[in-house]
Design an enzyme around this catalytic site. Structure first.
Site, short mmCIF file in Angstrom:
data_model
loop_
_atom_site.label_atom_id
_atom_site.label_comp_id
_atom_site.label_asym_id
_atom_site.label_seq_id
_atom_site.Cartn_x
_atom_site.Cartn_y
_atom_site.Cartn_z
N CYS A 51 -27.78 -1.33 84.96
CA CYS A 51 -28.14 -2.45 84.09
C CYS A 51 -28.11 -2.06 82.61
CB CYS A 51 -29.54 -2.94 84.43
SG CYS A 51 -29.79 -3.37 86.16
N ASP A 83 -35.76 -1.66 88.86
CA ASP A 83 -36.35 -2.30 90.03
C ASP A 83 -35.54 -2.00 91.29
OD1 ASP A 83 -38.00 -3.32 88.12
OD2 ASP A 83 -37.61 -5.42 88.56
N CYS A 124 -32.14 -4.52 82.27
CA CYS A 124 -32.83 -4.69 83.55
C CYS A 124 -33.96 -5.72 83.41
CB CYS A 124 -33.34 -3.35 84.04
SG CYS A 124 -33.64 -3.29 85.84
N ASP A 125 -34.52 -6.11 84.56
CA ASP A 125 -35.39 -7.29 84.65
C ASP A 125 -36.48 -7.39 83.59
OD1 ASP A 125 -33.88 -7.60 86.90
OD2 ASP A 125 -35.55 -7.85 88.27
N LYS A 126 -37.28 -6.32 83.43
CA LYS A 126 -38.45 -6.41 82.56
C LYS A 126 -38.09 -6.22 81.10
CE LYS A 126 -40.25 -6.99 86.41
NZ LYS A 126 -38.99 -6.73 87.11
N CYS A 193 -27.98 -7.06 87.88
CA CYS A 193 -27.69 -7.55 89.23
C CYS A 193 -27.09 -8.95 89.18
CB CYS A 193 -28.95 -7.52 90.06
SG CYS A 193 -29.64 -5.87 90.26
N GLU A 444 -42.64 -6.17 93.75
CA GLU A 444 -41.76 -7.20 94.29
C GLU A 444 -41.48 -6.91 95.76
OE1 GLU A 444 -39.25 -8.30 90.24
OE2 GLU A 444 -38.29 -7.13 91.82
N SER A 470 -38.69 -10.40 94.03
CA SER A 470 -37.48 -10.22 93.24
C SER A 470 -36.74 -11.55 93.16
CB SER A 470 -36.59 -9.17 93.91
OG SER A 470 -35.27 -9.24 93.44
#
Length: 556
Positions: A51, A83, A124-126, A193, A444, A470
């Site tokens: 990511c 993650d 990435c996600d956060k 992702c 998650e 997730s």
């Protein structure tokens, strides 16, 4: 550009700041640079995850854009955790914690160094909500850049393909060799992702908030478009400094309503609820769980995107990205077009030139043929979640479920029982002590939900948790149950065999146990010992707020 330096002048001007200037010569400043607005470039570069592995290149482009526009750029790093790598392990406890660390670290550096504006780049996600929270807190001219989506792997695979293959292997539906082949080919290179998981969801939401440039959320990580987006962001921050346009001029209740509408139309991640609440808190804007219900009643799901649907973000990019969807929603009066954005123009002005999707595309449905006529994000309440819970109900798995509880203290125990066949059709899997305080960190549940799907139990088993999911999770899932088990919420009192009813149409979640019996159980209930006694997890558990408040850590 105009010599507007409201923050950096305090750091580098005047006789008394000679020591500051002396420290900056070795890092590349000239005497002329001290007279320029300073633009920080907050990079989340790291080679620990696909990511973020390319973000150093994007940071250099953003710095280039800022300097071409007359600013002086200074690049600094913050952290990321993956993650996808930590999922299903104790390390996942640090994931949501990292959102706070990212926001705190960007705020710390920008505040300490006196940057006049900044670019924040997340992969990435956060990273995304962390960057946006820092932008809102600091309230300085700033632009967010999304690192971009990954390209599909072999046979259109992505990371969720691997998680689901684990369940399929446990059920002997694929061989060990097939699992290895999926594992080796699912992730082809840089980028977040590929489905409408949390990263792509939050990138889209932040664009709808007005904090990133048009179509920044719908570009591949490896593309000329993403390089240009990064460079343009640096240029734009320099312009925003000159025009004194700050996040407080952009963020409003209406802009958050725009973000919620986009998340719903895209069938985005349940994490968007948690993160938008947190960003709104940082901006001082009142946003509540019920706002998601109000908007969800009128906004349909239009995007046939993974995990519940069929297509990846890369495929959405190929048909024109996200701007045509903005225009569709705006024309249907489902967005507020008068909201200001980081372009210095309104959302309506930004999308006015967007071309419509071609009629033969299959990813974005028309309003008369939606995936779902109202939101897939359903806020549930009832005696099991008196302060609310968040369900992801796409319609594929039905809108009601009733079954007997199979209760687990933590994700690992649930995962073991799913893989060994203990969990059977009709079960309501309850995974508790995974909330913000009890986890801590609100892990998650992608591994359990993917294992359920991989074993062919999707729609036949429900999963409830005070943790979260997730963006890659699908099936009949309910998370963010509040109050959480660790603080004595009703989910702590559930026992094996209890009947649980979930009704997404009535927005209810009910534990079919008499209140007198629950009171007896409460007398005997004790919270388990905290997972962490010291360090960042212990500190986080002490200060974190409820999931219904965004799980923020700066509540007074």
């Amino acid at each position: 550009m105009a010599n507007r330096r409201p923050y950096s002048s305090v750091i580098v001007d005047g006789l008394e700041q000679a020591p500051s200037r002396a420290m900056l010569y070795p890092v590349g400043f000239s005497e002329e640079d001290f007279r320029k607005p300073q633009v920080g470039i907050a990079s989340t570069w790291s080679n620990l995850t696909p990511c973020n592995m390319h973000i150093d290149t994007l940071a250099k482009e953003a710095a280039r854009g800022a300097e071409e526009a007359g600013g002086k750029s200074i690049t600094f790093n913050t952290i990321t955790v993956s993650d996808g790598i930590s999922m299903g392990t104790p390390g996942m406890r640090y994931s949501l914690v990292s959102r706070e660390v990212i926001a705190d670290s960007i705020e710390t550096v920008v505040g300490a160094q006196g940057f006049d504006g900044f670019v924040s780049i997340g992969g990435c996600d956060k990273n995304m909500p962390g960057c946006a929270m820092a932008m809102a807190r600091l309230d300085r001219p700033s632009v967010f850049v999304y690192g971009g989506t990954i390209q599909p792997g072999a046979e259109r695979r992505d990371i969720v393909s691997v998680f689901e293959a684990v369940g399929a292997r446990a059920d002997d539906r694929i061989s060990a060799e097939e699992l290895l082949e999926i594992e080796r080919t699912a992730i082809p290179g840089p980028g977040s992702c590929g489905g409408m998981y949390t990263a792509n969801t939050m990138a889209s939401a932040i664009e709808a908030l007005g904090l990133s440039l048009p179509n920044s959320s719908a570009q591949e990580a490896v593309s000329s478009a993403k390089l240009e987006d990064s460079r343009a962001a640096g240029t734009m921050v320099a312009k925003l400094i000159e025009q004194d346009i700050k996040p407080s001029d952009i963020l409003s209740k209406k802009s958050f309503e725009n973000a919620i509408s986009i998340v719903i139309a895209l069938e985005g991640s349940t994490n968007a609820v948690l993160h938008l609440l947190a960003i709104a808190h940082s901006a001082g804007i009142p946003l509540e769980l019920d706002d998601f219900s109000k908007i969800g009643a009128r906004v349909p799901v239009l995007a046939d995107m993974r995990p519940a649907g069929n297509y990846s973000m890369s495929e959405l990019v190929a048909i024109g990205g996200i701007q045509p969807l903005f225009k569709m929603l705006l024309d249907a009066n489902l967005l507020h077009g008068d909201c200001l954005t980081v372009t210095g123009r309104t959302l309506a002005e930004n999308v006015s030139a967007a071309e419509e999707y071609k009629p033969d595309q299959k990813i974005i449905r028309s309003f008369d043929n939606p995936i779902k006529k109202d939101s897939h994000l359903v806020i549930l309440r009832g005696n099991l979640a008196p302060e609310g819970a968040v369900a992801k109900v796409t319609g594929h798995e039905g809108e009601t479920f009733e079954g007997n509880a199979r209760v687990f203290h933590g994700e690992e125990a649930a995962m073991e029982s799913i893989l060994n066949g203990t969990v059977v059709p009709g079960d309501v899997v309850v995974v508790r002590y995974e909330g913000p305080k009890g986890g801590p960190g609100m892990r998650e549940m992608l591994s359990p939900t993917s294992a359920i799907n991989g074993r062919g139990l999707s729609g036949k088993v429900a999963l409830l948790t005070d943790g979260r999911f997730s963006g890659g999770s699908s099936g009949f899932v309910v998370g963010h149950i509040t109050p959480e088990a660790f603080v004595g919420g009703p989910i702590a009192l559930v026992e094996d065999g209890d009947l649980i009813s979930i009704d997404a149409t009535q927005k209810e979640i009910t534990l079919r146990v008499e209140s007198s019996e629950l009171e007896k159980r409460r007398v005997n209930w004790k919270a388990p010992p905290p997972y962490a006694q010291k360090g960042v997890l212990a500190k986080y558990a002490r200060v974190v707020a409820s999931a219904s408040e965004g799980a923020v850590t700066d509540v007074m």
